[in-house]
Design a protein around this motif. Sequence first.
Motif, PDB file in Angstrom:
ATOM      1  N   VAL A 120      49.410  27.774  41.552  1.00  0.00           N
ATOM      2  CA  VAL A 120      48.128  27.049  41.573  1.00  0.00           C
ATOM      3  C   VAL A 120      47.252  27.564  42.710  1.00  0.00           C
ATOM      4  O   VAL A 120      46.053  27.801  42.531  1.00  0.00           O
ATOM      5  CB  VAL A 120      48.352  25.519  41.676  1.00  0.00           C
ATOM      6  N   TYR A 121      47.845  27.760  43.894  1.00  0.00           N
ATOM      7  CA  TYR A 121      47.076  28.306  45.014  1.00  0.00           C
ATOM      8  C   TYR A 121      46.471  29.662  44.631  1.00  0.00           C
ATOM      9  O   TYR A 121      45.277  29.910  44.841  1.00  0.00           O
ATOM     10  CB  TYR A 121      47.944  28.458  46.274  1.00  0.00           C
ATOM     11  N   ASP A 122      47.303  30.564  44.089  1.00  0.00           N
ATOM     12  CA  ASP A 122      46.812  31.889  43.719  1.00  0.00           C
ATOM     13  C   ASP A 122      45.704  31.799  42.673  1.00  0.00           C
ATOM     14  O   ASP A 122      44.700  32.520  42.759  1.00  0.00           O
ATOM     15  CB  ASP A 122      47.947  32.759  43.185  1.00  0.00           C
ATOM     16  N   ALA A 123      45.863  30.926  41.679  1.00  0.00           N
ATOM     17  CA  ALA A 123      44.853  30.796  40.630  1.00  0.00           C
ATOM     18  C   ALA A 123      43.523  30.316  41.205  1.00  0.00           C
ATOM     19  O   ALA A 123      42.462  30.856  40.857  1.00  0.00           O
ATOM     20  CB  ALA A 123      45.338  29.849  39.539  1.00  0.00           C
ATOM     21  N   VAL A 124      43.575  29.342  42.088  1.00  0.00           N
ATOM     22  CA  VAL A 124      42.345  28.844  42.707  1.00  0.00           C
ATOM     23  C   VAL A 124      41.729  29.933  43.594  1.00  0.00           C
ATOM     24  O   VAL A 124      40.525  30.208  43.511  1.00  0.00           O
ATOM     25  CB  VAL A 124      42.610  27.549  43.513  1.00  0.00           C
ATOM     26  N   ALA A 125      42.540  30.577  44.421  1.00  0.00           N
ATOM     27  CA  ALA A 125      42.032  31.617  45.321  1.00  0.00           C
ATOM     28  C   ALA A 125      41.427  32.779  44.545  1.00  0.00           C
ATOM     29  O   ALA A 125      40.343  33.275  44.899  1.00  0.00           O
ATOM     30  CB  ALA A 125      43.151  32.112  46.235  1.00  0.00           C
ATOM     31  N   LEU A 126      42.092  33.223  43.486  1.00  0.00           N
ATOM     32  CA  LEU A 126      41.555  34.336  42.697  1.00  0.00           C
ATOM     33  C   LEU A 126      40.292  33.947  41.945  1.00  0.00           C
ATOM     34  O   LEU A 126      39.381  34.771  41.786  1.00  0.00           O
ATOM     35  CB  LEU A 126      42.615  34.858  41.727  1.00  0.00           C
ATOM     36  N   THR A 127      40.216  32.707  41.488  1.00  0.00           N
ATOM     37  CA  THR A 127      39.009  32.242  40.805  1.00  0.00           C
ATOM     38  C   THR A 127      37.824  32.206  41.764  1.00  0.00           C
ATOM     39  O   THR A 127      36.715  32.644  41.430  1.00  0.00           O
ATOM     40  CB  THR A 127      39.247  30.863  40.166  1.00  0.00           C
ATOM     41  N   VAL A 128      38.048  31.715  42.970  1.00  0.00           N
ATOM     42  CA  VAL A 128      36.996  31.687  43.990  1.00  0.00           C
ATOM     43  C   VAL A 128      36.614  33.107  44.381  1.00  0.00           C
ATOM     44  O   VAL A 128      35.423  33.434  44.488  1.00  0.00           O
ATOM     45  CB  VAL A 128      37.445  30.857  45.219  1.00  0.00           C
ATOM     46  N   LEU A 129      37.594  33.971  44.575  1.00  0.00           N
ATOM     47  CA  LEU A 129      37.325  35.366  44.927  1.00  0.00           C
ATOM     48  C   LEU A 129      36.519  36.051  43.821  1.00  0.00           C
ATOM     49  O   LEU A 129      35.543  36.748  44.093  1.00  0.00           O
ATOM     50  CB  LEU A 129      38.633  36.116  45.171  1.00  0.00           C
ATOM     51  N   ARG A 130      36.907  35.846  42.578  1.00  0.00           N
ATOM     52  CA  ARG A 130      36.189  36.434  41.447  1.00  0.00           C
ATOM     53  C   ARG A 130      34.731  35.974  41.436  1.00  0.00           C
ATOM     54  O   ARG A 130      33.808  36.782  41.264  1.00  0.00           O
ATOM     55  CB  ARG A 130      36.865  36.071  40.136  1.00  0.00           C
ATOM     56  N   ALA A 131      34.519  34.680  41.631  1.00  0.00           N
ATOM     57  CA  ALA A 131      33.145  34.149  41.633  1.00  0.00           C
ATOM     58  C   ALA A 131      32.330  34.768  42.765  1.00  0.00           C
ATOM     59  O   ALA A 131      31.166  35.144  42.572  1.00  0.00           O
ATOM     60  CB  ALA A 131      33.167  32.628  41.760  1.00  0.00           C
ATOM     61  N   GLU A 132      32.924  34.892  43.924  1.00  0.00           N
ATOM     62  CA  GLU A 132      32.220  35.475  45.073  1.00  0.00           C
ATOM     63  C   GLU A 132      31.934  36.958  44.840  1.00  0.00           C
ATOM     64  O   GLU A 132      30.859  37.453  45.161  1.00  0.00           O
ATOM     65  CB  GLU A 132      33.036  35.269  46.346  1.00  0.00           C
ATOM     66  N   LEU A 133      32.895  37.672  44.278  1.00  0.00           N
ATOM     67  CA  LEU A 133      32.671  39.092  43.978  1.00  0.00           C
ATOM     68  C   LEU A 133      31.548  39.268  42.963  1.00  0.00           C
ATOM     69  O   LEU A 133      30.712  40.159  43.107  1.00  0.00           O
ATOM     70  CB  LEU A 133      33.963  39.728  43.445  1.00  0.00           C
ATOM     71  N   ARG A 134      31.536  38.424  41.955  1.00  0.00           N
ATOM     72  CA  ARG A 134      30.475  38.508  40.945  1.00  0.00           C
ATOM     73  C   ARG A 134      29.123  38.140  41.545  1.00  0.00           C
ATOM     74  O   ARG A 134      28.104  38.753  41.226  1.00  0.00           O
ATOM     75  CB  ARG A 134      30.798  37.604  39.763  1.00  0.00           C
ATOM     76  N   ARG A 135      29.108  37.149  42.413  1.00  0.00           N
ATOM     77  CA  ARG A 135      27.862  36.713  43.042  1.00  0.00           C
ATOM     78  C   ARG A 135      27.303  37.797  43.961  1.00  0.00           C
ATOM     79  O   ARG A 135      26.099  38.050  43.989  1.00  0.00           O
ATOM     80  CB  ARG A 135      28.095  35.429  43.835  1.00  0.00           C
ATOM     81  N   ARG A 136      28.179  38.446  44.710  1.00  0.00           N
ATOM     82  CA  ARG A 136      27.733  39.427  45.702  1.00  0.00           C
ATOM     83  C   ARG A 136      27.667  40.845  45.162  1.00  0.00           C
ATOM     84  O   ARG A 136      27.234  41.744  45.876  1.00  0.00           O
ATOM     85  CB  ARG A 136      28.666  39.385  46.907  1.00  0.00           C
ATOM     86  N   GLY A 137      28.127  41.065  43.956  1.00  0.00           N
ATOM     87  CA  GLY A 137      28.072  42.399  43.364  1.00  0.00           C
ATOM     88  C   GLY A 137      29.308  43.218  43.676  1.00  0.00           C
ATOM     89  O   GLY A 137      30.176  42.816  44.438  1.00  0.00           O
ATOM     90  N   LEU A 138      29.360  44.368  43.064  1.00  0.00           N
ATOM     91  CA  LEU A 138      30.517  45.245  43.225  1.00  0.00           C
ATOM     92  C   LEU A 138      30.496  45.911  44.588  1.00  0.00           C
ATOM     93  O   LEU A 138      29.458  46.011  45.239  1.00  0.00           O
ATOM     94  CB  LEU A 138      30.539  46.283  42.110  1.00  0.00           C
ATOM     95  N   PRO A 139      31.665  46.399  45.020  1.00  0.00           N
ATOM     96  CA  PRO A 139      31.771  46.976  46.366  1.00  0.00           C
ATOM     97  C   PRO A 139      30.899  48.207  46.564  1.00  0.00           C
ATOM     98  O   PRO A 139      30.691  48.989  45.645  1.00  0.00           O
ATOM     99  CB  PRO A 139      33.245  47.365  46.473  1.00  0.00           C
ATOM    100  N   ARG A 140      30.432  48.333  47.780  1.00  0.00           N
ATOM    101  CA  ARG A 140      29.740  49.543  48.193  1.00  0.00           C
ATOM    102  C   ARG A 140      30.664  50.286  49.129  1.00  0.00           C
ATOM    103  O   ARG A 140      31.459  49.687  49.844  1.00  0.00           O
ATOM    104  CB  ARG A 140      28.440  49.204  48.901  1.00  0.00           C
TER     105      ARG A 140
END
Length: 130
Positions: free
Chosen positions: A102-122
């Motif tokens: 559950v921790y990993d699922a929540v953390a990865l979901t938040v990380l995914r949302a933040e990555l999508r919001r901020r764009g792909l890596p430079r």
Amino acid sequence: LRRLGPLRRIFLIFRRHFGRTFAGLRLWQIIAVSAAAGVGEEFLFRGALQSRIGIAATSILFGALHWITPTYFVFATAMGVYLGWAFEWSGNLLVAIVVHAVYDAVALTVLRAELRRRGLPRERALDAVD
């Protein structure tokens, strides 16, 4: 919190090395990865190691094998203590597996949302905090 130096550095490292992969995950893939990590890691750390070397040593090893930065090592070690305590308290490995997944699922979901919001890596994103 992501603006704090050590936490921002963790995010930027994740973004640089795993950003494209994590940003593209679907929810079912996040759940599958989280479940696999919960089952595999808990069988190893709590199921096989904790009874032999104790909660403290198992937690330090858990933190070391999750090393990304010193801050993340401390966080992962603390999580290892919590998971070890949950297993000891309940006497049931399934409790540690579910908490971990559950921790990993929540953390990865938040990380995914933040990555999508901020764009792909430079390429130079990490240079500012190294």
